[in-house]
Design an enzyme around this catalytic site. Structure first.
Site, PDB file in Angstrom:
ATOM      1  N   ARG A 116      10.835  -0.834   1.278  1.00 41.08           N
ATOM      2  CA  ARG A 116      11.646   0.177  -0.024  1.00 41.08           C
ATOM      3  C   ARG A 116      10.775  -0.818  -1.114  1.00 41.08           C
ATOM      4  O   ARG A 116       9.506  -0.848  -0.606  1.00 41.08           O
ATOM      5  CB  ARG A 116      13.085  -0.699   0.234  1.00 41.08           C
ATOM      6  CG  ARG A 116      13.087  -2.331   0.139  1.00 41.08           C
ATOM      7  CD  ARG A 116      13.935  -3.223  -0.838  1.00 41.08           C
ATOM      8  NE  ARG A 116      13.784  -4.250  -0.696  1.00 41.08           N
ATOM      9  CZ  ARG A 116      14.768  -5.259  -1.477  1.00 41.08           C
ATOM     10  NH1 ARG A 116      15.784  -5.046  -1.513  1.00 41.08           N
ATOM     11  NH2 ARG A 116      14.518  -6.308  -1.693  1.00 41.08           N
TER      12      ARG A 116
ATOM     13  N   TYR B  62       7.292 -18.284  -9.019  1.00 39.22           N
ATOM     14  CA  TYR B  62       7.118 -16.892  -8.743  1.00 39.22           C
ATOM     15  C   TYR B  62       5.998 -16.921  -8.617  1.00 39.22           C
ATOM     16  O   TYR B  62       4.743 -16.685  -8.230  1.00 39.22           O
ATOM     17  CB  TYR B  62       7.524 -15.842  -8.887  1.00 39.22           C
ATOM     18  CG  TYR B  62       7.460 -14.252  -8.390  1.00 39.22           C
ATOM     19  CD1 TYR B  62       7.352 -14.121  -7.421  1.00 39.22           C
ATOM     20  CD2 TYR B  62       6.515 -13.805 -10.383  1.00 39.22           C
ATOM     21  CE1 TYR B  62       7.376 -12.779  -7.296  1.00 39.22           C
ATOM     22  CE2 TYR B  62       6.999 -12.470  -9.811  1.00 39.22           C
ATOM     23  CZ  TYR B  62       6.571 -12.052  -8.401  1.00 39.22           C
ATOM     24  OH  TYR B  62       6.125 -10.482  -8.183  1.00 39.22           O
TER      25      TYR B  62
END
Length: 263
Positions: A22, A158
């Protein structure tokens, strides 16, 4: 090198794209196929990955790939060589995003982020080295982020993991150039993908997160895929060790929402 690129520009190339079920990974797989490459689509979401590959048969095939798992990489390389031949393009796209206030971010958060976003890149490049060398070289494109270049509130794990994969790209570019293997990292800003619309981003609540960049719109996955496809081409033969921001001009500065009258 010819002044005119062959058409399709990636004809005869074999690519592996991780996290291709995706988002940016899917768009990249579709663009590489459109440009003539044969593509192995790797993902941990087997239903999504297979669906993408089935829509691109006979120029694509699916393999289960957990990027933090070295055995999975070995199987993916064997599958690629048996199905299409030696890979000359690797797109390290798979990634995860975790959000939490800095003081509540745990070592486990860092481990999870680094396992996928940094270690997954490291072992992926190592796994593809022998077949790329056998093929006379290749191009590795690492999906980092603007979060690998600047700090973002609520995304310590992150940001750190994306900064790490940026440095992996730079170090690999230096050492692998002797084998004609180019390594570059790209740094998207906000892109309209399931990840950017997920709970991790929503939890940040940044004041300007919804403001469009100077170009006036949020990026589509195809915008990022176009840059990846260019870096994969032989036309980019002299480009390695670079960090390429693709954020619609956001890092260039701030654009006021109202017209400012010059003094």
């Amino acid at each position: 090198m010819s002044d005119v690129a062959p058409y399709p520009p990636l004809e005869g190339k074999v690519a592996i794209v991780s996290g291709a079920g995706r988002g940016i990974g899917e768009a990249t797989a579709r663009r590489l196929v459109a440009d003539g490459a044969q593509v192995v689509i790797g993902d941990v979401r087997d239903d999504l990955g297979r669906s993408v590959a089935e829509g691109l048969v006979p120029r694509a095939a699916y393999v289960h790939l957990d990027v933090a798992n070295q055995d999975d990489w070995c199987r993916a390389i064997e599958f690629t060589r048996a199905t299409f031949g030696d890979p000359s393009i690797l797109v390290c796209n798979a990634g995860i995003m975790l959000s939490s206030p800095f003081e509540k971010t745990t070592p486990d958060d860092f481990r999870r982020a680094f396992e996928t976003n940094a270690i997954g890149v490291l072992v992926g490049i190592q796994a593809v080295l022998d077949p790329m060398r056998a093929n006379g070289g290749g191009s590795v494109v690492i999906l980092s982020s603007v979060a690998g270049l600047v700090g973002i509130e609520g995304l310590a794990a992150y940001c750190a993991s994306k900064a790490a994969n940026t440095m992996i790209a730079r170090c690999a570019a230096i050492e692998l150039s002797q084998y004609n293997i180019r390594v570059n990292s790209i740094h998207p800003g906000k892109v309209d993908t399931p990840m950017s619309s997920g709970a991790a981003v929503a939890a940040i609540g940044s004041a300007n997160a919804s403001e469009p960049p100077p170009v006036g719109r949020i990026a589509e996955p195809a915008d990022v895929a176009a840059l990846i496809a260019f870096l994969a081409r032989d036309d980019a033969a002299y480009i390695t060790g670079g960090q390429y921001v693709i954020d619609g001009g956001r890092q260039a500065g701030y654009k006021y929402s109202k017209t400012v009258t010059p003094v």
